[in-house]
Enzyme design. Structure first.
Site, PDB file in Angstrom:
ATOM      1  N   ASP A 100       0.772  -1.186   0.082  1.00  0.00           N
ATOM      2  CA  ASP A 100      -0.032   0.125  -0.098  1.00  0.00           C
ATOM      3  C   ASP A 100       0.858   1.187  -0.116  1.00  0.00           C
ATOM      4  O   ASP A 100       0.617   2.259  -0.703  1.00  0.00           O
ATOM      5  CB  ASP A 100      -0.921   0.075   1.106  1.00  0.00           C
ATOM      6  CG  ASP A 100      -1.953  -0.766   1.298  1.00  0.00           C
ATOM      7  OD1 ASP A 100      -1.790  -2.150   1.438  1.00  0.00           O
ATOM      8  OD2 ASP A 100      -3.167  -0.223   0.860  1.00  0.00           O
TER       9      ASP A 100
ATOM     10  N   ASN B  62      -8.941  -8.281   0.647  1.00  0.00           N
ATOM     11  CA  ASN B  62      -9.653  -6.887   0.585  1.00  0.00           C
ATOM     12  C   ASN B  62     -11.396  -7.414   0.389  1.00  0.00           C
ATOM     13  O   ASN B  62     -12.075  -6.763   0.947  1.00  0.00           O
ATOM     14  CB  ASN B  62      -9.555  -6.150  -0.661  1.00  0.00           C
ATOM     15  CG  ASN B  62      -7.988  -5.286  -0.465  1.00  0.00           C
ATOM     16  OD1 ASN B  62      -7.746  -5.420   0.710  1.00  0.00           O
ATOM     17  ND2 ASN B  62      -7.357  -4.824  -1.499  1.00  0.00           N
TER      18      ASN B  62
ATOM     19  N   HIS C 269       2.878  -7.261  -5.579  1.00  0.00           N
ATOM     20  CA  HIS C 269       2.581  -5.780  -5.627  1.00  0.00           C
ATOM     21  C   HIS C 269       1.052  -5.473  -6.104  1.00  0.00           C
ATOM     22  O   HIS C 269       0.886  -4.843  -7.130  1.00  0.00           O
ATOM     23  CB  HIS C 269       3.724  -4.921  -6.473  1.00  0.00           C
ATOM     24  CG  HIS C 269       4.977  -5.087  -5.841  1.00  0.00           C
ATOM     25  ND1 HIS C 269       5.094  -4.502  -4.684  1.00  0.00           N
ATOM     26  CD2 HIS C 269       6.016  -5.839  -6.094  1.00  0.00           C
ATOM     27  CE1 HIS C 269       6.528  -4.561  -4.220  1.00  0.00           C
ATOM     28  NE2 HIS C 269       6.783  -5.555  -5.118  1.00  0.00           N
TER      29      HIS C 269
ATOM     30  N   ASP D 217      -1.244  -3.495  -4.748  1.00  0.00           N
ATOM     31  CA  ASP D 217      -1.769  -2.362  -4.762  1.00  0.00           C
ATOM     32  C   ASP D 217      -0.950  -1.407  -5.632  1.00  0.00           C
ATOM     33  O   ASP D 217      -1.646  -0.740  -6.538  1.00  0.00           O
ATOM     34  CB  ASP D 217      -1.685  -1.950  -3.383  1.00  0.00           C
ATOM     35  CG  ASP D 217      -2.550  -2.626  -2.347  1.00  0.00           C
ATOM     36  OD1 ASP D 217      -3.591  -3.402  -2.982  1.00  0.00           O
ATOM     37  OD2 ASP D 217      -2.197  -2.646  -1.253  1.00  0.00           O
TER      38      ASP D 217
HETATM   39  C1  BDR Z   1      -4.764  -7.026  -0.901  1.00  0.00           C
HETATM   40  O1  BDR Z   1      -4.787  -7.456   0.490  1.00  0.00           O
HETATM   41  C2  BDR Z   1      -3.927  -6.564   1.363  1.00  0.00           C
HETATM   42  O2  BDR Z   1      -3.594  -7.404   2.436  1.00  0.00           O
HETATM   43  C3  BDR Z   1      -2.881  -5.887   0.562  1.00  0.00           C
HETATM   44  O3  BDR Z   1      -2.891  -4.657   1.243  1.00  0.00           O
HETATM   45  C4  BDR Z   1      -3.634  -5.711  -0.613  1.00  0.00           C
HETATM   46  O4  BDR Z   1      -4.593  -4.883  -0.882  1.00  0.00           O
HETATM   47  C5  BDR Z   1      -4.137  -8.228  -1.471  1.00  0.00           C
HETATM   48  O5  BDR Z   1      -4.857  -9.076  -1.452  1.00  0.00           O
HETATM   49 CA    CA Z   2      -4.078  -2.917   0.642  1.00  0.00          CA
END
Ligand code: BDR
Ligand code: CA
Length: 320
Positions: free
Chosen positions: A13, A166, A239, A241
């Site tokens: 992030d 998420n 990566h 995000d």
């Molecule tokens: C997403 O979940 C979070 O742990 C990370 O920041 C990313 O946004 C990946 O599944």
């Molecule tokens: Ca995230």
């Protein structure tokens, strides 16, 4: 381009925020904080520290948003990112303090004052975006593009076999936002595993770059390296995000995509937050097939991105 990043700031992030700050032609208008990866207050501090180390302290407001998912108990990812979300680096507090305005109001005000001008990169559970939509449904049409990091492309998740973090944390919010009529581009965990892992050569280059941001990157990545070594057999620089943000800022990084009908499972525990992704049937096929979805697509799903050019962007941002 004018951008809001909605984030549960931990690990990647933070790198996504760095990319946005360093990308010419992009104005990061606000960072909004949503429940997710680690302790809510710590996520605020992580965002503030990221702005400071990037040389942008005091220039971008950080708005705390919803500290809890809509209906579910909170879930975190401290086992992946460390207790502080930054591989337990315990960075000092920044001089900049969070803005008093709630993230939901900040999102609504910015978007409604600038219809068709603001892109949102939603790289956290979707609680803030769902709540903003519930409070002001016109944002769905007023946001220029909503870039969501979440879900899988009918493939294995990173949180359960069926789901990605998420979406798993706040499935009701995900379902609501996906179906709200935003102009959505979805960047899934499946895409992360295909196109969002830094190549070893790029990682070696970052390791030898003697800049404050490259050192920050390596320090913050230590816990995810350990965790991915255990899970996947070798340390991976994943990566989700920052790849989403990079695609938002430069769409030429998107090599393949499809307009899909996406929905999110909220009824089952076994498949909680599973994201069903399909290319809807054409009219003739729909006549013959009664079960396969035939409604209009609601998302553009990214299926492949340019990993090498993404890595170059990351290296450029960390060298600046
Ligand atoms: C997403 O979940 C979070 O742990 C990370 O920041 C990313 O946004 C990946 O599944
Ligand atoms: Ca995230």
């Amino acid at each position: 381009m004018r951008l809001i990043i909605d984030t549960d700031t931990a690990g990647d992030d933070a790198f996504s925020i760095l990319l946005a700050l360093k990308m010419p032609g992009v104005t990061l208008e606000a960072v909004t904080i949503c429940n997710g990866n680690v302790d809510f207050e710590q996520q605020i501090e992580n965002a503030l520290y990221t702005l400071e180390i990037a040389g942008h302290a005091g220039q971008v407001p950080v708005h705390p948003g919803c500290p809890l998912p809509l209906l579910r108990k909170p879930v975190d990812a401290t086992e992946f990112f460390g207790m502080d979300g930054m591989s337990d680096a315990n960075f000092p507090k920044s001089a900049q303090r969070p803005d008093a305005r709630h993230a939901v109001d900040a999102i609504i005000d910015l978007v409604m004052a600038n219809p068709g001008e603001i892109d949102i990169v939603a790289q956290a559970p979707l609680t803030n975006i769902a709540t903003a939509y519930a409070k002001e449904p016109r944002i769905a049409k007023a946001v220029r593009n909503l870039w969501i990091m979440g879900g899988t492309d009918n493939a294995i998740g990173n949180t359960t076999p069926a789901s990605e973090f998420n979406f798993y944390v706040d499935p009701e919010a995900a379902k609501m936002v996906i179906n709200a009529g935003f102009n959505v581009t979805l960047s899934t965990w499946t895409l992360t595993m295909k196109s969002g892992i830094l190549p070893a050569a790029a990682l070696r280059r970052i390791e030898t770059m003697d800049t404050p941001l490259a050192r920050f990157f390596m320090r913050v990545s230590q816990a995810p390296f350990n965790r991915t070594r255990i899970r996947y057999g070798s340390p991976l620089s994943t990566h989700p995000d920052s790849l989403t943000c990079a695609c938002a800022m430069d769409e030429t990084l998107i090599l393949e995509s499809a307009d899909c009908l996406v929905d999110v499972e909220t009824g089952s525990e076994l498949t909680r937050a599973y994201s069903s992704v399909c290319v809807p049937l054409g009219a003739e096929e729909a006549q013959a097939d009664k079960l396969w979805p035939a409604a209009k697509p609601n998302c553009r799903v990214i299926r492949r991105a340019d990993t090498d050019r993404f890595a170059e962007r990351m290296i450029a941002a960390l060298g600046a």
